[in-house]
Design a protein around this motif. Structure first.
Motif, mmCIF file in Angstrom:
data_model
loop_
_atom_site.group_PDB
_atom_site.id
_atom_site.type_symbol
_atom_site.label_atom_id
_atom_site.label_comp_id
_atom_site.label_asym_id
_atom_site.label_seq_id
_atom_site.Cartn_x
_atom_site.Cartn_y
_atom_site.Cartn_z
ATOM 1 N N GLN A 147 0.247 -0.940 -0.169
ATOM 2 C CA GLN A 147 0.215 0.020 -0.065
ATOM 3 C C GLN A 147 0.676 0.858 -0.171
ATOM 4 O OE1 GLN A 147 -2.607 -0.410 3.662
ATOM 5 N NE2 GLN A 147 -3.293 -2.334 3.049
ATOM 6 N N GLU A 148 2.000 1.411 0.831
ATOM 7 C CA GLU A 148 3.031 2.239 1.130
ATOM 8 C C GLU A 148 3.784 3.001 -0.486
ATOM 9 O OE1 GLU A 148 4.052 1.998 4.708
ATOM 10 O OE2 GLU A 148 2.504 2.630 5.574
ATOM 11 N N HIS A 149 4.268 1.618 -0.564
ATOM 12 C CA HIS A 149 5.199 1.773 -1.642
ATOM 13 C C HIS A 149 4.651 1.900 -3.220
ATOM 14 C CE1 HIS A 149 8.790 1.858 0.943
ATOM 15 N NE2 HIS A 149 8.018 1.024 1.659
ATOM 16 N N VAL A 150 4.383 2.600 -4.635
ATOM 17 C CA VAL A 150 3.765 2.908 -5.348
ATOM 18 C C VAL A 150 5.360 2.077 -5.975
ATOM 19 C CG1 VAL A 150 3.288 5.438 -5.159
ATOM 20 C CG2 VAL A 150 6.146 5.068 -5.973
ATOM 21 N N ALA A 151 6.342 1.935 -5.743
ATOM 22 C CA ALA A 151 7.369 1.060 -6.853
ATOM 23 C C ALA A 151 6.674 -0.904 -7.012
ATOM 24 C CB ALA A 151 8.488 0.433 -6.656
ATOM 25 N N LEU A 152 5.855 -1.222 -5.439
ATOM 26 C CA LEU A 152 4.811 -2.106 -5.855
ATOM 27 C C LEU A 152 3.972 -2.367 -6.599
ATOM 28 C CD1 LEU A 152 6.077 -3.104 -1.944
ATOM 29 C CD2 LEU A 152 7.072 -4.140 -4.338
ATOM 30 N N GLN A 153 3.301 -1.019 -6.391
ATOM 31 C CA GLN A 153 1.946 -0.989 -7.524
ATOM 32 C C GLN A 153 2.158 -0.956 -9.688
ATOM 33 O OE1 GLN A 153 0.360 2.100 -5.594
ATOM 34 N NE2 GLN A 153 0.939 1.724 -3.906
ATOM 35 N N GLU A 154 3.448 -1.171 -9.518
ATOM 36 C CA GLU A 154 3.366 -1.302 -10.737
ATOM 37 C C GLU A 154 3.956 -2.507 -11.409
ATOM 38 O OE1 GLU A 154 3.218 1.229 -13.058
ATOM 39 O OE2 GLU A 154 3.026 2.785 -11.891
ATOM 40 N N TYR A 155 3.570 -2.537 -12.336
ATOM 41 C CA TYR A 155 3.450 -4.094 -12.437
ATOM 42 C C TYR A 155 4.550 -4.554 -13.283
ATOM 43 C CZ TYR A 155 1.753 -8.830 -15.039
ATOM 44 O OH TYR A 155 1.909 -9.969 -16.125
ATOM 45 N N ASP A 156 5.202 -3.756 -14.583
ATOM 46 C CA ASP A 156 6.114 -4.024 -15.924
ATOM 47 C C ASP A 156 7.605 -3.919 -15.592
ATOM 48 O OD1 ASP A 156 5.169 -1.515 -16.443
ATOM 49 O OD2 ASP A 156 4.497 -1.997 -18.039
ATOM 50 N N ASN A 157 7.852 -2.964 -14.145
ATOM 51 C CA ASN A 157 9.039 -2.442 -13.376
ATOM 52 C C ASN A 157 9.560 -3.321 -13.315
ATOM 53 O OD1 ASN A 157 7.158 -2.825 -11.061
ATOM 54 N ND2 ASN A 157 7.813 -0.901 -10.475
ATOM 55 N N LEU A 158 9.634 -4.619 -13.085
ATOM 56 C CA LEU A 158 10.395 -6.050 -12.354
ATOM 57 C C LEU A 158 11.681 -6.048 -13.497
ATOM 58 C CD1 LEU A 158 10.708 -8.329 -10.450
ATOM 59 C CD2 LEU A 158 9.736 -9.960 -12.089
ATOM 60 N N ASP A 159 12.643 -5.987 -12.293
ATOM 61 C CA ASP A 159 14.436 -6.480 -12.736
ATOM 62 C C ASP A 159 15.194 -7.030 -11.688
ATOM 63 O OD1 ASP A 159 14.388 -4.117 -15.164
ATOM 64 O OD2 ASP A 159 14.253 -2.459 -13.595
ATOM 65 N N PHE A 160 15.912 -7.799 -12.423
ATOM 66 C CA PHE A 160 16.634 -8.836 -12.293
ATOM 67 C C PHE A 160 17.873 -8.841 -12.113
ATOM 68 C CE2 PHE A 160 12.605 -11.760 -13.044
ATOM 69 C CZ PHE A 160 12.182 -12.080 -11.799
ATOM 70 N N LYS A 195 12.554 -3.124 -7.568
ATOM 71 C CA LYS A 195 11.663 -2.750 -8.283
ATOM 72 C C LYS A 195 11.423 -1.372 -8.140
ATOM 73 C CE LYS A 195 7.387 -5.408 -9.040
ATOM 74 N NZ LYS A 195 5.976 -5.601 -10.016
ATOM 75 N N LYS A 196 11.322 -0.260 -9.423
ATOM 76 C CA LYS A 196 11.744 1.246 -9.200
ATOM 77 C C LYS A 196 9.893 1.896 -9.791
ATOM 78 C CE LYS A 196 15.313 5.046 -10.145
ATOM 79 N NZ LYS A 196 14.218 5.560 -10.520
ATOM 80 N N SER A 197 10.055 3.209 -9.272
ATOM 81 C CA SER A 197 8.690 4.003 -9.674
ATOM 82 C C SER A 197 9.270 5.312 -9.275
ATOM 83 C CB SER A 197 8.219 3.836 -9.157
ATOM 84 O OG SER A 197 6.620 4.342 -9.729
ATOM 85 N N GLY A 198 9.794 6.126 -9.655
ATOM 86 C CA GLY A 198 10.380 7.537 -9.637
ATOM 87 C C GLY A 198 11.168 7.026 -8.671
ATOM 88 N N ASP A 199 11.575 7.875 -7.736
ATOM 89 C CA ASP A 199 12.410 8.155 -6.464
ATOM 90 C C ASP A 199 12.078 6.613 -5.075
ATOM 91 O OD1 ASP A 199 13.479 9.808 -6.879
ATOM 92 O OD2 ASP A 199 12.493 11.637 -6.350
ATOM 93 N N ASP A 200 10.960 5.679 -5.594
ATOM 94 C CA ASP A 200 10.647 4.245 -4.642
ATOM 95 C C ASP A 200 11.961 3.032 -5.204
ATOM 96 O OD1 ASP A 200 9.655 3.418 -2.726
ATOM 97 O OD2 ASP A 200 7.851 2.884 -3.530
ATOM 98 N N VAL A 201 12.343 2.990 -4.545
ATOM 99 C CA VAL A 201 12.892 1.548 -4.958
ATOM 100 C C VAL A 201 13.007 0.629 -4.410
ATOM 101 C CG1 VAL A 201 14.982 0.492 -5.899
ATOM 102 C CG2 VAL A 201 14.396 3.524 -6.403
#
Length: 576
Positions: free
Chosen positions: A475-488, A501-507
């Motif tokens: 709920q708190e981290h927008v990086a976990l709310q994106e689907y196609d931003n996964l990197d190994f 997972k990264k979305s903006g400054d949330d990593v």
């Protein structure tokens, strides 16, 4: 004889991407998403030219314009942002700057903008009849309503109900999938039967099972769920028991044997004598299709926003294309989940045909290489344009062998993976209690509530606090709310899987111990750019799971994970 064209075009627009089968199927996005398009654009001779994307919501008449820019080797790129849910139209136009000419236009294409909860969701699968305290009878909607605080308190945002309709009596299944339910001296069944055999004298797909209560009771439950911020998802099983009202009112909707009797469902060598499947191309099929749409809209009016469709791969694709498109034109806020554990191409085609979400092979993936290969297919290939995968560690039909007789460590690991790898995840009720006794004959739990009354010890030991911690992080981290931003990332130890997972400054950076039973350690090698860091940077790590903090420098760092303590690290990454 060829005809001389009348349109005086100078430019070529081709190879538009992303595109699903040349525009045959629509891209899918959510409000606020950026749609980036590329195309090869060129013309004969040496005149300079320009290009743009024209787009509009289908409710608007006026086209909006977004510029494109030259990239390299006749490749052009541009983007636009979608706002409202519903359908958008878009096309690419190119024109010569001097001398001005007739613009060249691509065909008009469409994309679909779905609600954000088609991409982000944390589901709790509730078996309504098992929410009570008496193992010899069904719970009621009032019992289910009492569970809502518990579910919301665990951090879930969606309550997913298995079928809630009256259950057939003829050939009713018994405990542990027995061919016949136990009956009393008068022949009345003593067991609830399987809810996927819909319909009896009390009604069919428009009704609730009287054992649970009345329609007013359900409406009260739905209202209470909304008040607690919980969405409702409903399992729609397009099957009928031999006692369903449709059997008498519309016998033509079913398959028939040569002797004229209605045909039972089969999945050779198995026969399901408590179920009649629909014939989707019967002589009166249009009325059947319309009736199914009416069922969906009926429950939408009752407060259901998400429809989980049972076994959609056993129905024709044209039916799904029509149904989902027609429903979304009327109610674009509704979302469809395909429950199809079948061949990959079948699952992909259902997603292309309109389903917002899809079940996945998550439960059957266990090795690091399997996860990396499968997740790259789902989130880094063209599949990401039309398919959103939801991860359930278990379901009423699936209890993997690796969880049999296992304790909390194993259950924590699988939920850790589900909650951090996909923006869509779900949990079947009882998982948090680590219920772990397998059926001796099927890949499911013993004494399954699919066929018998059951109660759960909701206050018993389990992994509730762990589940809550992960769900709150989602709920708190927008990086976990994106689907196609996964990197190994790389780890020398094959029992350590590293991903971010990264979305903006949330990593978020995760390191999971793939070994449920033993301590694993090793060096992880990070792709620093994917974390938004320089190669030699110092950075701060806060573990959401354990509360521990670390400072790392550079891309190579040491990790040691003990499954008795936590299945992995779930780091919030901050620059120093």
């Amino acid at each position: 004889m060829a005809t001389i064209p009348t349109l005086k075009e100078n430019l070529v627009i081709e190879n538009i991407r992303p595109s699903i089968e040349g525009g045959r199927f629509m891209l899918k996005r959510e409000p606020g998403d950026t749609v980036t398009l590329q195309a090869d654009i060129f013309r004969h001779s040496h005149e300079k030219y320009d290009a743009a994307i024209f787009y509009r919501h289908v409710s608007k008449k006026k086209w909006e314009q977004a510029p494109m820019h030259f990239v390299d080797n006749d490749l052009w790129e541009g983007s636009f942002t979608v706002g409202n849910i519903g359908y958008y139209e878009y096309k690419i136009c190119a024109w010569t700057k001097e001398p001005k000419d007739v613009p060249t236009e691509s065909p008009v294409m469409k994309l679909r903008v779905d609600p954000v909860y088609s991409r982000v969701g944390t589901w709790y699968e509730m078996w309504p009849k098992s929410q009570g305290t008496d193992p010899n009878k069904s719970a009621t909607w009032k019992d289910c309503e009492k569970q809502l605080d518990y579910i919301a308190g665990l951090g879930f945002d969606t309550v997913y109900l298995v079928p809630i309709h009256p259950i057939g009596v003829t050939n009713r299944k018994g405990a542990n999938n027995a061919l016949h339910a136990k009956v009393d001296k008068k022949g009345n069944p003593l067991e609830p039967g399987c809810p996927y055999a819909v319909g009896n004298k009390n009604g069919g797909h428009y009704d609730v099972d009287p054992e649970l209560g009345t329609m007013k009771d359900f409406e009260h439950f739905a209202k209470a769920a909304r008040a607690k911020g919980l969405r409702l998802a409903l399992d729609i099983a397009l099957n009928c028991s031999p006692d369903h009202p449709y059997v008498k009112s519309h016998p033509e909707w079913f398959y028939h044997e040569p002797d004229g009797s209605i045909k039972f469902a089969e999945n050779p060598p198995k026969k399901y004598e408590d179920i009649y499947p629909f014939d989707y191309y019967n002589k009166n099929y249009k009325a059947l299709w319309q009736e199914i749409e009416n069922i969906i809209l009926f429950w939408a009016d009752k407060g259901v926003e998400i429809f989980r469709i049972d076994n959609p791969h056993t129905k024709p694709f044209p039916f799904w294309e029509w149904l989902i498109a027609d429903v979304k034109e009327k109610r674009p806020e509704l979302v469809f989940l395909a429950e199809a554990f079948t061949r990959p191409k079948m699952m992909h085609r259902l997603a292309k045909s309109g389903f917002d979400m899809s079940y996945t092979y998550f439960a059957w993936r266990s090795a690091k290489w399997e996860f990396e290969q499968y997740l790259k297919e789902l989130t880094q290939s063209d599949a990401k344009e039309y398919m959103r995968g939801i991860f359930f560690p278990t379901t009423p039909d699936i209890f993997p062998k690796y969880l049999a007789y296992k304790g909390a460590n194993a259950f924590k690991q699988r939920y850790f993976l589900a909650a951090t790898l996909s923006s869509l995840t779900g949990m079947y009720n009882g998982y948090e209690l680590c219920e772990n006794i397998p059926s001796p004959i099927k890949e499911e739990l013993a004494d399954s509530e699919k066929y018998q009354y059951k109660v759960h010890n909701w206050s018993g030991p389990g992994i509730q606090d762990f589940v809550r911690r992960l769900n709150v992080a989602r709920q708190e981290h927008v990086a976990l709310q994106e689907y196609d931003n996964l990197d190994f990332h790389y780890a020398q130890n094959d029992q350590l899987m590293v991903y971010s997972k990264k979305s903006g400054d949330d990593v978020i950076l995760c390191v999971c111990n793939m070994d449920m039973d033993h301590v694993q350690e090793g060096i992880v090698e990070l792709d620093m750019a994917k974390l938004g860091l320089q190669n030699d940077s110092f950075f701060f790590l806060k573990d959401i799971v354990t509360g521990e903090s670390y400072v790392w420098r550079g891309n190579k760092n040491y990790v040691k994970l003990d499954p008795a303590k936590a299945p992995g690290h779930m780091f919030v990454v901050k620059k120093i």
